[in-house]
Design a protein around this motif. Structure first.
Motif, mmCIF file in Angstrom:
data_model
loop_
_atom_site.group_PDB
_atom_site.id
_atom_site.type_symbol
_atom_site.label_atom_id
_atom_site.label_comp_id
_atom_site.label_asym_id
_atom_site.label_seq_id
_atom_site.Cartn_x
_atom_site.Cartn_y
_atom_site.Cartn_z
ATOM 1 N N ILE A 20 51.320 -35.355 63.535
ATOM 2 C CA ILE A 20 51.698 -34.032 64.040
ATOM 3 C C ILE A 20 52.135 -34.138 65.494
ATOM 4 O O ILE A 20 53.148 -33.555 65.898
ATOM 5 C CB ILE A 20 50.522 -33.048 63.887
ATOM 6 N N ALA A 21 51.398 -34.894 66.297
ATOM 7 C CA ALA A 21 51.762 -35.054 67.708
ATOM 8 C C ALA A 21 53.128 -35.718 67.849
ATOM 9 O O ALA A 21 53.952 -35.311 68.687
ATOM 10 C CB ALA A 21 50.696 -35.867 68.427
ATOM 11 N N LEU A 22 53.387 -36.746 67.060
ATOM 12 C CA LEU A 22 54.689 -37.418 67.109
ATOM 13 C C LEU A 22 55.815 -36.452 66.786
ATOM 14 O O LEU A 22 56.877 -36.464 67.431
ATOM 15 C CB LEU A 22 54.699 -38.598 66.135
ATOM 16 N N GLU A 23 55.592 -35.604 65.789
ATOM 17 C CA GLU A 23 56.609 -34.619 65.422
ATOM 18 C C GLU A 23 56.769 -33.562 66.505
ATOM 19 O O GLU A 23 57.882 -33.140 66.820
ATOM 20 C CB GLU A 23 56.254 -33.970 64.086
ATOM 21 N N GLU A 24 55.670 -33.125 67.071
ATOM 22 C CA GLU A 24 55.754 -32.137 68.152
ATOM 23 C C GLU A 24 56.539 -32.692 69.342
ATOM 24 O O GLU A 24 57.288 -31.963 69.998
ATOM 25 C CB GLU A 24 54.349 -31.719 68.599
ATOM 26 N N LEU A 25 56.379 -33.971 69.605
ATOM 27 C CA LEU A 25 57.061 -34.594 70.734
ATOM 28 C C LEU A 25 58.497 -34.979 70.410
ATOM 29 O O LEU A 25 59.270 -35.326 71.304
ATOM 30 C CB LEU A 25 56.289 -35.837 71.187
ATOM 31 N N GLY A 26 58.848 -34.950 69.125
ATOM 32 C CA GLY A 26 60.195 -35.332 68.723
ATOM 33 C C GLY A 26 60.492 -36.800 68.951
ATOM 34 O O GLY A 26 61.644 -37.179 69.200
ATOM 35 N N LEU A 27 59.474 -37.647 68.839
ATOM 36 C CA LEU A 27 59.649 -39.073 69.100
ATOM 37 C C LEU A 27 60.107 -39.806 67.844
ATOM 38 O O LEU A 27 59.674 -39.482 66.732
ATOM 39 C CB LEU A 27 58.333 -39.677 69.581
ATOM 40 N N PRO A 28 60.958 -40.812 67.994
ATOM 41 C CA PRO A 28 61.306 -41.644 66.838
ATOM 42 C C PRO A 28 60.109 -42.500 66.442
ATOM 43 O O PRO A 28 59.487 -43.140 67.286
ATOM 44 C CB PRO A 28 62.471 -42.496 67.353
ATOM 45 N N TYR A 29 59.791 -42.497 65.159
ATOM 46 C CA TYR A 29 58.681 -43.323 64.694
ATOM 47 C C TYR A 29 58.896 -43.675 63.231
ATOM 48 O O TYR A 29 59.621 -42.984 62.504
ATOM 49 C CB TYR A 29 57.333 -42.617 64.883
ATOM 50 N N GLN A 30 58.267 -44.733 62.832
ATOM 51 C CA GLN A 30 58.273 -45.156 61.443
ATOM 52 C C GLN A 30 56.844 -45.121 60.924
ATOM 53 O O GLN A 30 55.890 -45.170 61.705
ATOM 54 C CB GLN A 30 58.863 -46.570 61.311
ATOM 55 N N THR A 31 56.695 -45.011 59.616
ATOM 56 C CA THR A 31 55.361 -44.995 59.015
ATOM 57 C C THR A 31 55.182 -46.195 58.103
ATOM 58 O O THR A 31 56.124 -46.637 57.437
ATOM 59 C CB THR A 31 55.115 -43.712 58.197
ATOM 60 N N THR A 32 53.992 -46.713 58.096
ATOM 61 C CA THR A 32 53.599 -47.768 57.166
ATOM 62 C C THR A 32 52.342 -47.304 56.448
ATOM 63 O O THR A 32 51.330 -46.994 57.090
ATOM 64 C CB THR A 32 53.319 -49.098 57.901
ATOM 65 N N LEU A 33 52.420 -47.211 55.138
ATOM 66 C CA LEU A 33 51.284 -46.738 54.355
ATOM 67 C C LEU A 33 50.162 -47.758 54.353
ATOM 68 O O LEU A 33 50.384 -48.949 54.123
ATOM 69 C CB LEU A 33 51.724 -46.463 52.915
#
Length: 228
Positions: A20-33
């Motif tokens: 949620i914080a990453l989305e709020e900040l609009g930062l590029p990120y990738q996810t690894t399950l």
């Protein structure tokens, strides 16, 4: 901050706060399950990132960061958002609540969700005591005068943390009788307000949390992975 970050996550786990914080900040990120059904959090590869074997880990240009509150604080300080600046007059107040969420509320929840890690034999007495303790902590938070962040319209690191904590009380707390969000109108209003934020909506869709993930949560239906 323009570097691409990598979030090691499982749906509806503590990584939810960071996502949620990453989305709020609009930062590029990738996810690894991190596949909990296969106990991937205990694999050698994952333990090299987080020796505690807990989710989440955020891989950064400066190395992996673990512990939810630490990741949130790192993101806030690197971006200059979500927390008061280090030299700001409100910094200490924000820090005290961030550590309270992590060390008191979240830690107490873990005793309810994973009682076998804290007791042997009959675990029901521990559950009863822990539920009472959580109710007392939520009572405190609902009326705290120095917690203006609960009523804030803007996103905060504290709000990114609290929303999921409220969700998990409702879903993973065992007996449903102990938790009624209407008991805490301030927290109820917070939950309804925050879950309408675009960043939260995006994360809820990505992890299958439904339309009311904090105010009236249902078990997640994620497109990948398992919450437990």
């Amino acid at each position: 901050m323009t570097e691409t970050l990598r979030l090691h996550y499982a749906p509806d786990n503590a990584s939810l706060c960071v996502r949620i914080a990453l989305e709020e900040l609009g930062l590029p990120y990738q996810t690894t399950l991190v596949d909990r059904s296969k106990e991937a959090q205990r694999s050698a590869a994952y333990l090299a990132l987080n020796p505690n074997g807990l989710i989440p880990v955020l891989e950064t240009p400066h190395g992996p960061v673990f512990e939810t509150a630490a990741i949130l604080l790192w993101l806030a300080d690197r971006s200059g958002k979500l927390m008061p600046p280090p030299d700001g007059p409100d910094r200490a107040h924000a820090l005290q609540w961030l550590f309270w969420l992590s060390n008191t509320l979240h830690a107490t929840q873990r005793m309810l969700f994973y009682p076998n890690q804290y007791s042997v034999g009959n675990i029901e007495p521990l559950r009863i005591v822990t539920r009472k303790r959580l109710v007392a902590k939520l009572d405190l938070l609902n009326t705290a005068r120095n917690a203006a962040w609960i009523d804030a319209e803007d996103a905060t690191a504290l709000g990114c943390y609290l929303g999921p904590l409220l969700r998990w009380c409702a879903i993973y707390g065992g007996s449903p009788d102990w938790y009624d969000l209407d008991r805490w109108p301030r927290l109820r209003d917070f939950a309804k307000r925050v879950e309408q934020r675009p960043a939260v909506i995006r994360v809820a869709r990505a992890e299958g949390l439904g339309a009311t993930p904090f105010s009236a949560p249902q078990p997640c239906d994620p497109p990948e992975g398992s919450a437990v």
